[in-house]
Design an enzyme around this catalytic site. Structure first.
Site, PDB file in Angstrom:
ATOM      1  N   LYS A 154       1.057   5.470   3.921  1.00  0.00           N
ATOM      2  CA  LYS A 154       1.201   4.219   4.669  1.00  0.00           C
ATOM      3  C   LYS A 154       0.888   4.502   6.143  1.00  0.00           C
ATOM      4  O   LYS A 154       1.776   4.730   6.964  1.00  0.00           O
ATOM      5  CB  LYS A 154       2.625   3.670   4.476  1.00  0.00           C
ATOM      6  CG  LYS A 154       2.691   2.180   4.612  1.00  0.00           C
ATOM      7  CD  LYS A 154       3.948   1.606   4.017  1.00  0.00           C
ATOM      8  CE  LYS A 154       4.219   0.206   4.533  1.00  0.00           C
ATOM      9  NZ  LYS A 154       3.183  -0.771   4.242  1.00  0.00           N
TER      10      LYS A 154
HETATM   11  N1  PMP Z   1      -0.070  -2.130  -0.902  1.00  0.00           N
HETATM   12  C1  PMP Z   1      -0.188  -2.251   0.425  1.00  0.00           C
HETATM   13  C2  PMP Z   1      -1.534  -2.127   1.042  1.00  0.00           C
HETATM   14  C3  PMP Z   1       0.946  -2.481   1.220  1.00  0.00           C
HETATM   15  O1  PMP Z   1       0.829  -2.611   2.544  1.00  0.00           O
HETATM   16  C4  PMP Z   1       2.204  -2.621   0.600  1.00  0.00           C
HETATM   17  C5  PMP Z   1       3.425  -2.896   1.424  1.00  0.00           C
HETATM   18  N2  PMP Z   1       4.008  -1.706   1.884  1.00  0.00           N
HETATM   19  C6  PMP Z   1       2.283  -2.465  -0.794  1.00  0.00           C
HETATM   20  C7  PMP Z   1       1.122  -2.227  -1.513  1.00  0.00           C
HETATM   21  C8  PMP Z   1       3.591  -2.541  -1.500  1.00  0.00           C
HETATM   22  O2  PMP Z   1       4.367  -1.409  -1.194  1.00  0.00           O
HETATM   23  P1  PMP Z   1       5.947  -1.425  -1.254  1.00  0.00           P
HETATM   24  O3  PMP Z   1       6.321  -2.063  -2.544  1.00  0.00           O
HETATM   25  O4  PMP Z   1       6.326   0.004  -1.208  1.00  0.00           O
HETATM   26  O5  PMP Z   1       6.439  -2.208  -0.092  1.00  0.00           O
END
Ligand code: PMP
Length: 301
Positions: A154
């Site tokens: 991320k």
């Molecule tokens: N894909 C992307 C590109 C994101 O930004 C997010 C949000 N963090 C997610 C998927 C979903 O991730 P999470 O469930 O860990 O928030």
């Protein structure tokens, strides 16, 4: 919207007023998008407690993201979770969106840094994509090639891709974009993972070209608990047009149904789908409603 003059944030071990906190304009993060972050939510549980949902998983992903990008990372997950609970208390927040960001010092070169900085912010935030079924459009932008970026990380810089895709979809009158990977298979939304439902079975893209979300993991666990069959596989938008239902999921978005993809409406009423059952189960899980019900059935205090 995010803060006022009373808001407190956590900055490198101290709690300071957001309006007085300072950042370095010479930071490598600001200039090159070289930083890592998390999106976390806390919820007021049915028992009235404030709980950060999957706190360990999120802070461990923050650590993994930083190390993967060669950023120094000296924080323990325990200390950051404790700091976040204190932050919520200081800001009188129960249901909150929490945003830790690890950023680099002043550095205009591409060389390694010897230290990192961390800020944690929290504010009240409604579901990121709203609460209404979404009209989604396949983006002309692909997700970044995993050979060019660490796509499972991320990282702040990846979100230029998300911003371009989302803005393009909205400019064309849609609610959100759906991005494909470099092979033309469905990958994910700009800030959420995607699932579709067909014939009582759920499908979602496998890890490799996506951010493998913590909400996605939770939904896979829920499918297992609820005996809903699930398959991780690559699929095209054309396959998805034939779906009975579909949804995006993520910490910020939670679980939000998709009405149509490229104006192809899904055939089932949202309320009649397994997807809707999963949406409700997720809402129960984050507020620990499920646990209370289960304990009542088992007679546990
Ligand atoms: N894909 C992307 C590109 C994101 O930004 C997010 C949000 N963090 C997610 C998927 C979903 O991730 P999470 O469930 O860990 O928030």
């Amino acid at each position: 919207m995010y803060y006022n003059e009373n808001t407190i944030l956590y900055l490198n071990g101290e709690f300071v007023k957001a309006s007085e906190a300072k950042a370095d304009f010479y930071s490598q993060s600001l200039h090159y998008g070289y930083g890592v972050f998390e999106g976390i939510r806390s919820y007021e549980t049915v028992k009235g407690e404030t709980k950060i949902f999957k706190a360990i998983a999120h802070f461990e992903r923050l650590r993994a993201s930083a190390l993967s990008l060669n950023m120094p990372y000296d924080y323990t997950t325990r200390e950051l979770i404790d700091a976040t609970y204190t932050l919520l208390e200081k800001n009188n927040l129960k249901d909150a969106y929490i945003r830790p960001l690890v950023y680099a010092p002043a550095n205009m070169s591409f060389n390694l840094n010897h230290e990192s900085f961390i800020v944690i912010e929290a504010w009240k935030m409604e579901p990121f994509l709203g609460k209404k079924l979404l009209r989604v459009r396949t983006s002309s932008f692909q997700r970044p090639n995993p050979k060019a970026f660490k796509i499972e990380v991320k990282a702040t810089g990846h979100y230029v891709n998300s911003i371009l895709a989302s803005q393009e979809a909205k400019a064309a009158g849609f609610d959100e974009a759906l991005l494909l990977d470099m092979h033309g298979y469905v990958a994910e939304g700009p800030g959420a993972n995607v699932f579709y439902e067909k014939g009582g079975k759920m499908f979602t893209p496998p890890p490799g070209n996506i951010l493998p979300g913590i909400t996605r993991d939770t939904l896979i666990e829920l499918c297992d608990e609820m005996n809903i069959p699930l398959e991780e596989k690559h699929f095209t938008p054309a396959e998805m047009y034939e779906a009975d239902a579909a949804f995006f999921c993520g910490t910020g978005a939670e679980v939000i149904g998709i009405q149509s993809l490229d104006d192809n409406a899904f055939c089932l009423e949202w309320n009649e789908t397994f997807s809707k059952m999963l949406q409700d189960a997720y809402a129960d899980k984050v507020r620990e409603n499920q646990k209370v019900l289960l304990n009542e059935i088992l007679g546990v205090e």
